[in-house]
Design a protein around this motif. Sequence first.
Motif, short mmCIF file in Angstrom:
data_model
loop_
_atom_site.label_atom_id
_atom_site.label_comp_id
_atom_site.label_asym_id
_atom_site.label_seq_id
_atom_site.Cartn_x
_atom_site.Cartn_y
_atom_site.Cartn_z
N LEU A 29 0.83 -1.20 0.00
CA LEU A 29 0.00 0.00 0.00
C LEU A 29 0.87 1.24 0.00
O LEU A 29 2.01 1.22 0.46
CB LEU A 29 -0.91 0.04 1.23
CG LEU A 29 -1.90 -1.09 1.44
CD1 LEU A 29 -1.31 -2.15 2.36
CD2 LEU A 29 -3.22 -0.57 2.02
N VAL A 30 0.27 2.33 -0.50
CA VAL A 30 0.90 3.65 -0.41
C VAL A 30 -0.15 4.66 0.05
O VAL A 30 -1.35 4.43 -0.08
CB VAL A 30 1.49 4.11 -1.76
CG1 VAL A 30 2.59 3.17 -2.22
CG2 VAL A 30 0.40 4.25 -2.82
N ALA A 31 0.34 5.76 0.58
CA ALA A 31 -0.52 6.91 0.87
C ALA A 31 0.13 8.13 0.26
O ALA A 31 1.32 8.39 0.45
CB ALA A 31 -0.69 7.10 2.38
N THR A 32 -0.65 8.87 -0.52
CA THR A 32 -0.13 10.07 -1.15
C THR A 32 -0.04 11.21 -0.14
O THR A 32 -0.51 11.09 1.00
CB THR A 32 -1.05 10.53 -2.30
OG1 THR A 32 -2.31 10.95 -1.74
CG2 THR A 32 -1.27 9.40 -3.30
N ALA A 33 0.54 12.30 -0.56
CA ALA A 33 0.41 13.54 0.19
C ALA A 33 -1.07 13.98 0.13
O ALA A 33 -1.82 13.53 -0.74
CB ALA A 33 1.30 14.62 -0.41
N PRO A 34 -1.52 14.83 1.05
CA PRO A 34 -2.90 15.31 0.99
C PRO A 34 -3.20 15.94 -0.37
O PRO A 34 -2.40 16.71 -0.91
CB PRO A 34 -2.96 16.34 2.12
CG PRO A 34 -1.93 15.88 3.10
CD PRO A 34 -0.82 15.33 2.25
N LEU A 35 -4.35 15.60 -0.95
CA LEU A 35 -4.75 16.09 -2.27
C LEU A 35 -5.55 17.37 -2.13
O LEU A 35 -6.24 17.60 -1.13
CB LEU A 35 -5.57 15.02 -2.99
CG LEU A 35 -4.87 13.66 -3.16
CD1 LEU A 35 -5.83 12.66 -3.81
CD2 LEU A 35 -3.59 13.79 -3.97
N GLU A 36 -5.48 18.20 -3.16
CA GLU A 36 -6.20 19.48 -3.12
C GLU A 36 -7.71 19.30 -3.06
O GLU A 36 -8.40 20.01 -2.35
CB GLU A 36 -5.82 20.33 -4.35
CG GLU A 36 -4.44 20.93 -4.29
CD GLU A 36 -4.21 21.91 -5.44
OE1 GLU A 36 -5.21 22.26 -6.13
OE2 GLU A 36 -3.06 22.33 -5.65
N ASN A 37 -8.22 18.35 -3.82
CA ASN A 37 -9.67 18.14 -3.87
C ASN A 37 -9.97 16.65 -3.82
O ASN A 37 -10.33 16.04 -4.83
CB ASN A 37 -10.25 18.77 -5.15
CG ASN A 37 -11.76 18.75 -5.16
OD1 ASN A 37 -12.41 18.36 -4.18
ND2 ASN A 37 -12.35 19.15 -6.27
N PRO A 38 -9.84 16.03 -2.66
CA PRO A 38 -10.01 14.58 -2.57
C PRO A 38 -11.40 14.10 -2.98
O PRO A 38 -11.55 13.01 -3.52
CB PRO A 38 -9.72 14.27 -1.09
CG PRO A 38 -9.85 15.57 -0.37
CD PRO A 38 -9.47 16.62 -1.36
N GLN A 39 -12.42 14.92 -2.75
CA GLN A 39 -13.79 14.53 -3.12
C GLN A 39 -13.95 14.38 -4.63
O GLN A 39 -14.82 13.65 -5.10
CB GLN A 39 -14.80 15.56 -2.60
CG GLN A 39 -15.16 15.40 -1.14
CD GLN A 39 -16.12 14.25 -0.90
OE1 GLN A 39 -16.95 13.95 -1.75
NE2 GLN A 39 -16.01 13.61 0.24
N ALA A 40 -13.09 15.06 -5.39
CA ALA A 40 -13.17 14.93 -6.84
C ALA A 40 -12.64 13.57 -7.30
O ALA A 40 -12.97 13.12 -8.40
CB ALA A 40 -12.37 16.04 -7.51
N LEU A 41 -11.83 12.93 -6.48
CA LEU A 41 -11.28 11.62 -6.84
C LEU A 41 -12.20 10.50 -6.36
O LEU A 41 -12.55 9.60 -7.13
CB LEU A 41 -9.89 11.46 -6.22
CG LEU A 41 -8.99 10.42 -6.89
CD1 LEU A 41 -8.56 10.90 -8.27
CD2 LEU A 41 -7.75 10.15 -6.02
N ILE A 42 -12.60 10.54 -5.09
CA ILE A 42 -13.51 9.55 -4.51
C ILE A 42 -14.54 10.32 -3.69
O ILE A 42 -14.20 11.02 -2.74
CB ILE A 42 -12.78 8.55 -3.60
CG1 ILE A 42 -11.66 7.83 -4.37
CG2 ILE A 42 -13.77 7.53 -3.03
CD1 ILE A 42 -10.81 6.93 -3.50
N ALA A 43 -15.80 10.16 -4.06
CA ALA A 43 -16.86 10.88 -3.38
C ALA A 43 -17.32 10.14 -2.12
O ALA A 43 -17.17 8.91 -2.01
CB ALA A 43 -18.06 11.07 -4.32
#
Length: 430
Positions: free
Chosen positions: A266-280
Amino acid sequence: MTAAASNADLGMDRSYYAATANAFAPAPKLEGEVRADVVVIGGGYTGLHAALSAVERGFSVVLLEAGRIGWGASGRNGGQIIPGWRKGASELIARYGAETAKLYFDLALEARTLTLTRIARHRIASDLHTNGHLTLAAKARDLDWMRAETDALAGTMNYPHARVLSAEDAAAKVAAPGFHGALLDEGGGQLHPLNYALGLAEAARGAGVALYEHSRAVRLETANGVVVHAESGVVRARFGVLACDALLGDLEPRIAPRIMPVANYLVATAPLENPQALIADHLAVSDSRFVVNYFCMSEDGRLIFGGGERYTPAPPADIAAFVRPHMLRMFPQLQNARIDHAWGGLVSITMTRLPHIGRLGDLFFAHGYSGQGVLIPALAGKVLAEAMAGTAERFDVLSKLTPPAFPGGAALRSPLHVLGMLWYALRDRL
């Protein structure tokens, strides 16, 4: 423990979960001899639920963990809450008939209820979301079995909480190209797996369970009760619980050939600018490939992504570099995303993908959850405690799921796994 059954070099200390773990006071190492009604070997979900269930029934309980509590599969996994078993409703009906399949499915739903009840009762801060689990259809024909599955769930199982989404509706939930639709189970969800384990451990400690860390069990005696010889101490008990899962190694050779340790990365990215746009909607998501990709959003907006195919037991030298291409095939828009955490862990599977729950005299065991290891351990722990208290009806039902041993026993499990992964990976591509 065999070399193959080890989490060494799989980077738990570099995981997102370890970096965001709740405070937990370390437990001491076992020294000398202690006695209890029940000795539990393994500080993951199964062991912790068994210990809690046993102490709630009035047993005195000692729990031994070889390393740190929660640092096995329980604290490393994707944290996905998926109601049911690894085999879906349709497969259960085909294998066991409608009546028995419904009995097993109801037990799996009880596991979900037990899990959520313990989290609420003990106020476990585990980033819990129960907005649903989504399975993306990698092939157009996957929608056929998804529709059949929702029909079987709603009809035979009386579970009307699953529905099939169109490609457009699935894309509105998850911004991953190329999928043909999805199966949404509204009873699913996600949690922080390590904090859930640590919360269970705090609850067990508060209820009177004696916890010991860095106390590896090296030998068992089962002729008269259960005696566990650890590296620097001994526990003598009336009953024992083996809750080692993929890390069982050669501690109990009579049951080891029925499970196979496999690694997940597994990996975890840095915090994303708009996470809801990737997974709602804080959905937990996986796809329908045999070699599954699975992912969700963390509480602080990181993509936690697990997946990829590896055909040897040895871990990759660079887990982040290994997982990244699989993540980018799913989410090409993350080309420039930084990966902050990368780790892996062993889980166990069985030939049938159904768990192995049983007993050897006064030694009970439960393992082999085959990817369903977040919810089912709550049920397993409760049922093991019931059996120790003299009520074995539900234990007997679950023990009938006993899978066959892997052909060739423990010695051939890894080569067979390599061949199987190669075959199914090819089948996915074709």
